[in-house]
Design an enzyme around this catalytic site. Structure first.
Site, PDB file in Angstrom:
ATOM      1  N   GLY A 129      93.145   2.108  87.238  1.00 13.65           N
ATOM      2  CA  GLY A 129      92.861   2.360  85.840  1.00 13.65           C
ATOM      3  C   GLY A 129      92.067   3.630  85.702  1.00 13.65           C
ATOM      4  N   GLY A 131      88.692   5.104  83.636  1.00 15.72           N
ATOM      5  CA  GLY A 131      87.544   4.723  82.819  1.00 15.72           C
ATOM      6  C   GLY A 131      87.071   5.900  81.997  1.00 15.72           C
ATOM      7  N   ASP A 177      78.641   0.004  74.162  1.00 15.62           N
ATOM      8  CA  ASP A 177      80.092   0.213  74.128  1.00 15.62           C
ATOM      9  C   ASP A 177      80.822  -1.104  74.415  1.00 15.62           C
ATOM     10  OD1 ASP A 177      82.366   1.649  73.666  1.00 15.62           O
ATOM     11  OD2 ASP A 177      82.455   2.571  75.653  1.00 15.62           O
TER      12      ASP A 177
END
Ligand SMILES: *[C@@H]1O[C@H](CO)[C@@H](O)[C@H](O)[C@H]1NC(C)=O
Ligand SMILES: *[C@@H]1O[C@H](CO)[C@@H](O)[C@H](O)[C@H]1NC(C)=O
Ligand SMILES: *[C@@H]1O[C@H](CO)[C@@H](O)[C@H](O)[C@H]1NC(C)=O
Length: 974
Positions: free
Chosen positions: A650, A652, A766
């Protein structure tokens, strides 16, 4: 004259005395060297059979010492399996020079290193130390044991390399080193050194579950007589050796979960006796192998490799003995051949993550053993599946979007679980229950102390766990071969574990009385350790791991008085142990506190990171933070194969995320800041400092970091199941309402911890569904503290700072006033709650979920609370519950415009806990309330040990109710 007569009479008297004492004594008096060896073995054990210290059996060979057998006064057999020996193995074992059998299996308290003197037992033919706790390396002196035919050291903690001298054991039939911590490569002969390629008589190479590496080239040759090759779960690399094709005796070949690369050698097709072929989870390329000549194949798994795209090979429809076909991510295209489903023995088909298209036809006569067809994530457009009504998974296929598709249930991953077999106790219904550690003996419905353990089948030829006949044969074979009473065996917890082994919990009951005698235990233990017991052929190779036998635990000698003493001793040890644990905890807490004080003192004066970023080569100045390791760049590079694409999982906030496996086997996720975009130095330091201080089961743990060679990397624990967002997207239907509540609860707890228990408190800043990760058990873990802010930076409970966060989750008050508080996280969390309800992203097609829900809520709509159009269809049925309403109301309070009106995270936790409690007791009924309550109580309670698994599907089904927490498949975050 008189004196002479007396002298002659003496020997006669002696003979008469000896005769009176019984003839055997004259022949069985233990040789003094052996007697002293046995005594010094005993001296290193704190627990041993009571007969070894009995006053009436002082001579070991006199039939008195359990497990000792002699011939002409010499000890030839020492068999002490399952008698709970504790201690180490004395070097004096080497003095038993006539020993033929040595079996000390299933004594988990027996450990230490293996004495090299074992190498002097020149007569030894059987050496079995299964399921003990031996450490250190396997002594190379074992190579001297020329008579050895059976060597089983599996399920210990041996480390280091396999000694090349094992190649000298040319009489070896059985070699099992599985389930240890062995490293290095398999020894292969050279001009000067032996290798395992010499072992031409060996039938079993069991090396699975170690950390072995290197290539196998040169290991195999056609002189070998192997029938089982189990090399799965290691780190082997290089090609699959073509020479394997010459070993036509082979029945089981498991090379799965390694790093084998290149094409499968074509001559593998010579393995015409093969029953199981498992090459899954390697890096194999080229075309799918042609298996058409291997007509005995039952189980085939080729998934998770890198084969070239192809249509389904012909053998899909011609291998009539196939019971299980699994090729996940096999790049298969075209249509699924309909002949596959009519194969007469077929039980399971797993072909998910391919590109099958067109029409799926499951028609004609489908056998009733076919239980699972998983075609998730293909491109199937239409389906005619009328002949089949068991589990069929079509999630992620276009056919699921066809409005009138006749099998909508196939478009939900959650389908009814098949219940695996377990021995019925229904005829014992009148036996209420047994006390303590006793169990109901199905043979007579009485209570007894069973001999228990796990029987693990490493390559069964079937996958159907519901078939009673299969397992009743196993029961019968156990009772007859182990000479137990008919029916005195109980099987339970039958399942495929994460290694793809079939695991069966076995309870064996004594034929009379409530306990087994020590000789019986030794006899049964040996039958199982030495493979004298043979299960029905279709169960394939097995091993047995016995649990400690309860009635013997802690009792070192016979006699009620002695055993009382030893119970007292056990209690004493337990108390002492408890005190030790408490003392240790106190010490750790004290040390942590001191360290924190020291840190605080330092922080007060100087910035501990002050040296960072000033120059590039100052990694030496990086502080070692509370358990966070400072990793060398090279180590992280190696464990991600030089940050290869295949390890990328992934991206980030500021770079990419890779998965890797550390040398010790720990799986990690490595967040690597992009080169040239290291603007986040502050965030980097911030995150290390925060995460190394923060530990909670609902927060992703930091393992370490790397600040070297201009790199900034954070090393986290690996969370296997991807982000909440991905899970909502890809498998919404799998996440039923209760699972969503649990996920909400877990993440709320993580945040509550940050706000209320972390010292100083931390605002996440966040919170969003891509920062909530799910583990194997769908436990939520909050991640990414890169933007976190310490609350102590402020005086008044809010922090004035530049606005950061993610659109859609941003607290409007914070946005306008730039005053940050914990309540901003609460707002973002409210948005996540609405995502759980709607399955939608916060902003979709220009519509903001908070506003949409606020406008739509209609308290008079009894069914959907006005939210029918906004609900995730997957949970539509749950919308009628009162809990659903409460959840939406709570979410709306969290997203209140005014921060002051929002609840604190701790309050959110309490409310969701209450909802879940209602859900569990209301919906599930009383029977399961206990266990479920346990699960949401956290503390890892309900979560069974289930190591991270790369495989996409757990083969077969799982017979217990914990299966709900085993995800049916894994989402690869990308
Ligand atoms: C299915 O896929 C094959 C190979 O990619 C393609 O040639 C064929 O046209 C596709 N069929 C349909 C019905 O889409
Ligand atoms: C579907 O399942 C039931 C049992 O659950 C069985 O009796 C029936 O024959 C099956 N139907 C078909 C078409 O296989
Ligand atoms: C187990 O031990 C017996 C001796 O009691 C031996 O004859 C037999 O061959 C052994 N089993 C195996 C599989 O080696």
């Amino acid at each position: 004259m008189e004196a002479a007569t007396r002298r002659r009479a003496m020997p006669l008297l002696l003979v008469l005395v000896l005769l009176a004492a019984g003839v055997p004594a004259a022949f069985c008096v233990t040789n003094p060297q052996d007697a002293s060896a046995l005594n010094s073995l005993k001296n290193q054990w704190t627990n041993f059979p009571s007969s070894w210290s009995s006053a009436t059996a002082t001579d070991p060979c006199d039939g008195g010492w359990d497990g000792v057998m002699c011939s002409n006064g010499r000890v030839t057999s020492l068999r002490l399996s399952s008698v709970n020996i504790q201690g180490t193995l004395s070097n004096s074992i080497g003095q038993l020079s006539q020993l033929v059998f040595l079996d000390l299996s299933f004594n988990i308290g027996l450990g230490g290193t293996m004495p090299a003197s074992i190498g002097s037992l020149s007569q030894l033919s059987i050496l079995i130390l299964i399921g003990c706790s031996f450490t250190g390396s396997i002594p190379q002196e074992l190579g001297n044991l020329q008579q050895l035919s059976f060597l089983a050291l599996n399920s210990n903690k041996f480390s280091g390399k396999i000694p090349a001298t094992l190649g000298l054991l040319t009489n070896l039939n059985w070699l099992d080193l599985a389930d240890n911590q062995l490293t290095g490569s398999i020894p292969i002969s050279t001009a000067n050194t032996p290798g395992l390629d010499f072992l031409t008589k060996t039938k079993h190479f069991h090396f699975n579950k170690n950390q072995l590496s290197g290539s196998l080239t040169g290991l195999f040759n056609s002189n070998m007589s192997l029938i089982h090759i189990l090399f799965d779960s290691n780190q082997f690399t290089g090609p699959i050796p073509a020479e394997l094709g010459g070993i036509t005796s082979l029945q089981v070949l498991r090379l799965d979960r390694n790093g084998f690369a290149g094409a499968v050698p074509p001559n593998i097709s010579n393995l015409v006796n093969l029953n199981e072929l498992n090459l899954a989870s390697n890096h194999l390329t080229g075309s799918l192998p042609d298996l058409s000549s291997m007509t005995k194949l039952n189980v085939v798994d080729l998934g998770n490799n890198s084969f070239a795209a192809s249509v389904a090979p012909d053998w899909f429809t011609t291998l009539t003995s196939l019971t299980s076909l699994s090729i996940v991510s096999g790049q298969l295209i075209g249509e699924v051949p309909k002949g596959l489903f009519t194969l007469p023995q077929l039980q399971q088909v797993v072909l998910s993550k391919n590109s099958f298209n067109g029409t799926l036809e499951i028609t004609g006569s489908i056998n009733k053993q076919l239980q699972v067809i998983n075609l998730m994530n293909n491109l199937i457009q239409t389906a005619d599946v009328t002949s089949y009504n068991k589990t069929l998974v079509l999630v992620g296929n276009p056919v699921c979007n066809v409005p009138d598709f006749s099998r909508p249930s196939s478009c939900s991953v959650q389908q009814e679980n098949m219940v695996a077999y377990s021995t019925s106790l229904s005829k014992c219904a009148s036996t209420a229950s047994c006390s303590n550690d006793q169990s109901v003996n199905p043979a007579n419905c009485g209570c007894g102390y069973p001999y228990t353990g796990n029987m693990v089948f490493r390559a069964p030829f079937f996958t159907d766990l519901t078939n009673s006949a299969t397992f009743q044969q196993l029961e019968t074979s156990l009772t007859t071969q182990l000479s137990l009473r008919d029916g005195a065996v109980s099987l339970s917890s039958i399942q495929f574990n994460s290694d793809d082994y079939l695991q069966v919990q076995v309870k064996l009951f004594p034929s009379s009385g409530v306990t087994f005698s020590v000789p019986d235990l030794i006899r049964i233990g040996f039958s199982l350790s030495n493979q004298t017991y043979k299960p029905p052929a279709n169960f394939g190779p097995y091993y047995f791991l016995a649990d400690p036998y309860i009635p013997l635990a802690g009792a070192s000698s016979g006699g009620s008085k002695k055993s009382q003493i030893s119970t007292g001793a056990v209690a004493g040890i337990a108390v002492a142990g408890g005190l030790l644990v408490i003392a240790l905890i106190a010490m750790v807490l004290f040390a942590l506190r001191q360290k924190r004080r020291a840190n605080e003192a330092v922080t007060g004066r100087t910035d501990p990171f002050a040296t960072w970023g000033v120059s590039q080569k100052d990694s030496g100045g990086a502080p070692q933070l509370k358990g966070a390791r400072n990793f060398p760049f090279s180590e992280l590079r190696n464990c991600t194969n030089n940050f290869s694409d295949s390890h990328e999982i992934g991206s980030g906030g500021y770079g990419k995320v890779y998965k890797g496996t550390l040398v010790d086997g720990t799986r990690v996720a490595i967040k690597r800041a992009e080169r040239g975009s290291m603007q986040g130095v502050t965030e980097f330091k911030n995150e290390i400092e925060l995460l190394s201080r923060v530990h909670h089961r609902n927060l992703v743990s930091l393992i370490g970091f790397c600040y070297e060679q201009g790199e900034q990397m954070l090393v986290y624990e690996y969370i296997s199941n991807g982000t909440l967002r991905e899970n909502l997207l890809v498998r919404g239907t799998y996440l039923d309402w209760k699972k969503r509540l649990r996920i909400a609860l877990g993440s709320a707890r993580g945040l509550a911890y940050l706000h209320e228990l972390a010292d100083p408190p931390i605002i996440h800043r966040d919170v969003k569904s891509t920062n909530i990760l799910l583990d194997d058990h769908l436990k939520a873990k909050v991640a990414d503290f890169g933007l976190s802010k310490l609350v102590s930076d402020t005086q008044k409970g809010h922090v004035s700072t530049q606005v950061k966060g993610t659109l859609g989750y941003l607290d409007p008050e914070y946005y306008m006033t730039q005053q940050l508080s914990e309540k901003s996280d609460v707002y973002s969390f409210g948005v996540v709650m609405l995502e759980l309800v709607s399955g939608r992203q916060p902003i979709e097609s220009g519509k903001y979920i908070v506003r949409e829900v606020r406008l739509a809520i209609d308290p008079n709509d009894r069914d959907y609370y006005g939210l029918r159009g906004l609900l995730d269809p997957a949970i539509r049925d749950s919308a009628r519950t009162a809990g659903f309403r409460r959840f939406v109301q709570l979410a709306m309070r969290c997203v209140d415009e005014s921060a002051a009106s929002r609840p604190a995270m701790g309050e959110v936790v309490k409310e969701i806990e209450a909802m879940l409690q209602n859900e569990v007791s209301g919906a599930d009924g009383a029977s399961s309330a206990g266990s479920s309550a346990n699960e949401f109580d956290g503390a890892g309670g309900g979560a069974r040990a289930h190591p991270y698994s790369d495989t996409e599907i757990t083969r077969g089904s799982c017979g217990d109710n914990a299966s709900e927490y085993m995800p049916y498949f894994e989402v690869k975050p990308k």
